[in-house]
Scaffold this active site. Structure first.
Site, PDB file in Angstrom:
ATOM      1  N   SER A 197       7.013  -1.341  -4.306  1.00 17.23           N
ATOM      2  CA  SER A 197       6.562  -2.278  -3.266  1.00 17.23           C
ATOM      3  C   SER A 197       5.812  -3.441  -3.916  1.00 17.23           C
ATOM      4  CB  SER A 197       5.625  -1.583  -2.279  1.00 17.23           C
ATOM      5  OG  SER A 197       6.275  -0.540  -1.601  1.00 17.23           O
TER       6      SER A 197
ATOM      7  N   PHE B 247       0.815  -1.211   0.000  1.00 16.47           N
ATOM      8  CA  PHE B 247       0.000   0.000   0.000  1.00 16.47           C
ATOM      9  C   PHE B 247       0.847   1.257   0.000  1.00 16.47           C
ATOM     10  CE2 PHE B 247       0.104   1.198   4.589  1.00 16.47           C
ATOM     11  CZ  PHE B 247       0.605   0.039   5.144  1.00 16.47           C
TER      12      PHE B 247
ATOM     13  N   GLY C  98       9.706  -2.126   1.296  1.00 14.46           N
ATOM     14  CA  GLY C  98       8.410  -2.185   0.611  1.00 14.46           C
ATOM     15  C   GLY C  98       7.326  -1.919   1.649  1.00 14.46           C
ATOM     16  N   LYS C  99       6.280  -1.253   1.233  1.00 14.63           N
ATOM     17  CA  LYS C  99       5.178  -1.006   2.170  1.00 14.63           C
ATOM     18  C   LYS C  99       4.210  -2.174   2.040  1.00 14.63           C
ATOM     19  CE  LYS C  99       2.710   3.122   3.500  1.00 14.63           C
ATOM     20  NZ  LYS C  99       2.934   3.125   4.934  1.00 14.63           N
ATOM     21  N   ILE C 100       4.644  -3.310   2.578  1.00 11.69           N
ATOM     22  CA  ILE C 100       3.932  -4.579   2.369  1.00 11.69           C
ATOM     23  C   ILE C 100       2.945  -4.820   3.504  1.00 11.69           C
ATOM     24  CG2 ILE C 100       4.271  -7.088   2.231  1.00 11.69           C
ATOM     25  CD1 ILE C 100       7.020  -6.398   0.871  1.00 11.69           C
TER      26      ILE C 100
END
Ligand code: PMP
Length: 304
Positions: free
Chosen positions: A62, A33, A154-156
């Site tokens: 990401s 996100f 990463g905005k995981i």
């Protein structure tokens, strides 16, 4: 009036943007996100997105870590966001949440051979934390996810279970927020913000290899500190006790903006009040995000 969302390729009424409980991304955290802000500039009567191309570049990166491929570019996603914000005709600060997720239903953990989708929605948004002027933080007993576990770069979505564990323990213990150490014992970041400290007039922040999200606010603050305040900015590993001994400490993030930390685990930061460098950076940043500093106007993209 009902708001809208971008869902499965088009802008639809919010209530129609629904997914199945069997969705892969929901079950396994296989989603990524972003989080952007659009600020309302009252004089110009305009909504201004802050650095959307940078946000969407990181968003697509990401997604790439999760083996997602889209035809979208940072420019096309920014355009969709503008359309969405225009549809709902916002006249206040909003937070925009793009989400890329493994959309197929079914059982079986993997990244490949799954349909990927992007959804975007916006919510009205003011302050994020309750205590952005004098936050008391703890150093969490949890460790930050490592690049070889779930990359913090990463905005995981799945990795935010780590942030959620950290945040809830901190709040339940009476703190406003927590700083978290990585596997090597170095300071990485807060639950959804990067960290900066000032020692002897030098601004110090963890390097990108110490398991941080490469924050857009972090990048902006580094540039403002160097160019506008003439400060030396050093990206280096930070030990836990430096958080006790520094003169100033603050957190940066799209939601948190520049949150001032005045106590770390019951020890005052400096003299226990907002420091001079933090105050100047905050004032600068607040003007820049609202499009009030012509020199940085290229960071603002108008919703029009
Ligand atoms: N670290 C983490 C873990 C975050 O979730 C965020 C919020 N996106 C940040 C740092 C700050 O990043 P940005 O300034 O790009 O919002």
């Amino acid at each position: 009036m009902e708001q809208h969302a971008f869902f499965e390729g088009k802008i639809v009424p919010f209530s129609q943007a629904k997914i199945s409980i069997a969705t892969h991304g929901l079950n396994y955290g296989t989603a990524a996100f972003g989080g952007l802000r659009a600020y309302w500039n009252a004089e110009e009567e305009k909504l201004l997105l802050f650095r959307p191309f940078d946000h969407y570049r990181r968003f697509l990166n990401s997604a790439k870590i999760l083996c997602m491929e889209f035809d979208h570019t940072p420019e096309s996603l920014t355009q969709i966001t503008i359309e969405l914000l225009k549809t709902d005709a916002w006249r206040q600060d909003v937070y925009i949440r793009p989400l890329a997720y493994k959309a197929d239903p079914g059982i079986g953990v993997r990244l490949h051979d799954l349909r990927d989708e992007i959804a975007i929605f916006a919510v009205p948004f003011g302050a994020y934390g309750k205590n952005e002027d004098n936050a008391h933080v703890t150093i969490s007993s949890w460790r930050r996810v490592d690049d070889n576990i779930i990359p913090a770069r990463g905005k995981i979505s799945g990795a935010y279970a780590n942030s959620a564990l950290i945040k809830t323990d901190a709040i339940r213990a009476g703190f406003d927020e927590a700083l978290v150490l990585d596997q090597n014992g170095h300071l990485s970041e807060g639950t959804a913000m990067n960290v900066f400290l000032v020692r002897d007039g030098v601004l110090i922040t963890p390097p990108v290899w110490d398991n941080i999200l490469e924050g857009i606010t972090r990048r902006s603050v580094i540039e403002l500190a160097r160019n506008e305040l003439g400060l030396e900015v050093v990206e280096r590993s930070i030990d836990r006790t430096e958080a006790f001994l520094c003169d100033e400490l603050f957190l940066t993030g799209t939601a948190a903006q520049i949150t001032v930390v005045t106590r770390v685990d019951h020890r005052p930061v400096g003299d226990g009040k907002m420091g001079a460098i933090t105050a100047r950076l905050r004032a600068l940043f607040n003007d820049v995000v609202r499009g009030k500093n012509p020199k940085y106007r290229h960071w603002n993209v108008a919703v029009e």
